[in-house]
Design a protein around this motif. Sequence first.
Motif, PDB file in Angstrom:
ATOM      1  N   ALA A  38      79.887   5.500  -9.547  1.00 41.94           N
ATOM      2  CA  ALA A  38      81.244   5.598 -10.107  1.00 41.94           C
ATOM      3  C   ALA A  38      81.242   6.362 -11.427  1.00 41.94           C
ATOM      4  CB  ALA A  38      81.831   4.198 -10.304  1.00 41.94           C
ATOM      5  N   ALA A  39      80.165   6.222 -12.188  1.00 45.94           N
ATOM      6  CA  ALA A  39      80.082   6.895 -13.489  1.00 45.94           C
ATOM      7  C   ALA A  39      79.504   8.296 -13.398  1.00 45.94           C
ATOM      8  CB  ALA A  39      79.229   6.056 -14.444  1.00 45.94           C
TER       9      ALA A  39
ATOM     10  N   ASN B  20      86.853  10.474 -22.715  1.00 44.90           N
ATOM     11  CA  ASN B  20      87.381  11.103 -21.497  1.00 44.90           C
ATOM     12  C   ASN B  20      87.819  10.028 -20.516  1.00 44.90           C
ATOM     13  OD1 ASN B  20      85.023  10.409 -19.736  1.00 44.90           O
ATOM     14  ND2 ASN B  20      83.951  11.722 -21.187  1.00 44.90           N
ATOM     15  N   ALA B  21      88.248  10.456 -19.342  1.00 42.71           N
ATOM     16  CA  ALA B  21      88.796   9.523 -18.347  1.00 42.71           C
ATOM     17  C   ALA B  21      87.763   8.524 -17.833  1.00 42.71           C
ATOM     18  CB  ALA B  21      89.372  10.319 -17.169  1.00 42.71           C
ATOM     19  N   LEU B  22      86.490   8.807 -18.018  1.00 41.00           N
ATOM     20  CA  LEU B  22      85.432   7.913 -17.536  1.00 41.00           C
ATOM     21  C   LEU B  22      84.971   6.916 -18.592  1.00 41.00           C
ATOM     22  CD1 LEU B  22      83.227  10.502 -15.606  1.00 41.00           C
ATOM     23  CD2 LEU B  22      84.824   8.840 -14.634  1.00 41.00           C
TER      24      LEU B  22
ATOM     25  N   VAL C 191      84.585   3.332 -17.465  1.00 42.90           N
ATOM     26  CA  VAL C 191      83.523   3.257 -16.458  1.00 42.90           C
ATOM     27  C   VAL C 191      82.158   3.307 -17.134  1.00 42.90           C
ATOM     28  CG1 VAL C 191      82.541   4.336 -14.396  1.00 42.90           C
ATOM     29  CG2 VAL C 191      85.017   4.318 -14.728  1.00 42.90           C
ATOM     30  N   ASP C 192      82.025   4.190 -18.120  1.00 43.34           N
ATOM     31  CA  ASP C 192      80.751   4.301 -18.837  1.00 43.34           C
ATOM     32  C   ASP C 192      80.454   3.039 -19.648  1.00 43.34           C
ATOM     33  OD1 ASP C 192      80.425   6.849 -17.832  1.00 43.34           O
ATOM     34  OD2 ASP C 192      81.230   7.846 -19.614  1.00 43.34           O
ATOM     35  N   VAL C 193      81.487   2.462 -20.254  1.00 42.00           N
ATOM     36  CA  VAL C 193      81.298   1.203 -20.986  1.00 42.00           C
ATOM     37  C   VAL C 193      80.857   0.104 -20.023  1.00 42.00           C
ATOM     38  CG1 VAL C 193      82.478  -0.617 -22.281  1.00 42.00           C
ATOM     39  CG2 VAL C 193      82.870   1.781 -22.863  1.00 42.00           C
TER      40      VAL C 193
END
Length: 284
Positions: A31-32, A107-109, A112-114
């Motif tokens: 997902a990331a 950014n938009a991710l 997700v990255d967190v």
Amino acid sequence: MTTMVRSLAHTRGPSTRTRVLVLVLAVAVPAATVPVLVVDGVLHGHPVMNGSARGTALVMLAVALPALVAGLRVSSRGSVRGWALLLGALAYIAYNATLLVYATPFNALFLVDVALLSLAFWALVSLFADPLPRLFAGPRLPVRGISTFILAIVVLNAAAWLARIVPELGDDPPGFLKGTGLTTNPIFVQDLAIWLPALAVVAILLRRGHPAGVLLAGAGLVFWQVEAVGVAVDQWLGQHAAPGSDVATYGGSVLFVAVALVTAVPLTLWWRAAPEARGRLLPD
């Protein structure tokens, strides 16, 4: 049969809690990383940093994720090798999730990255809260050679970073940030504050024959092997994205290919000596 170690306790797999965290993390990795690789414009940084981030995403997806899944599967059967593989893969993902959070512009991710960083960190905490295999080194394991190699990594890596940092203390901005768009270097921060000291402790524990040192040395070598491959790829893709940049270079890529090849030697020695424990005491 001569083995590397004798188990001090029945070897068993990670807890259900850890397995669940790792499985959710295994979903979070694509997902990331997949959007970074296939969606144009998702990254807003300088071209060289975007290229490097794609390299990190590629290795996380193609190397670290399979290692994570394999480590979970094999460690669940009580394999000491599986424990080392799982720990090393988790450490690699936690390390590079930190870079996705702090070394790429918002950014938009971001969430997700967190989530990726959170899952990797807490999976590591959970794994260390589990009863880890406690091992004694045996005659097949070159304890001094492997501990010396790990300490050499620590010293050389720390020296390389300090050689870049110390001459520019007080400069605003320092030259090593030129072309990155960063206000500080998160690689320097986590290497000097966390990962290099951790590897030094592992090397010392191994040299002293501490039970934890044997297992963690294998995990540390797995981590460093994947990290060397990752740096080689992100240097290559960073330079490809920004030809002429000195932030990422083809020379750096070649250097870390060599580092990966050298690291494969002690890792292979550890791996060949490691027992395939299956929930029983192993003979000396």
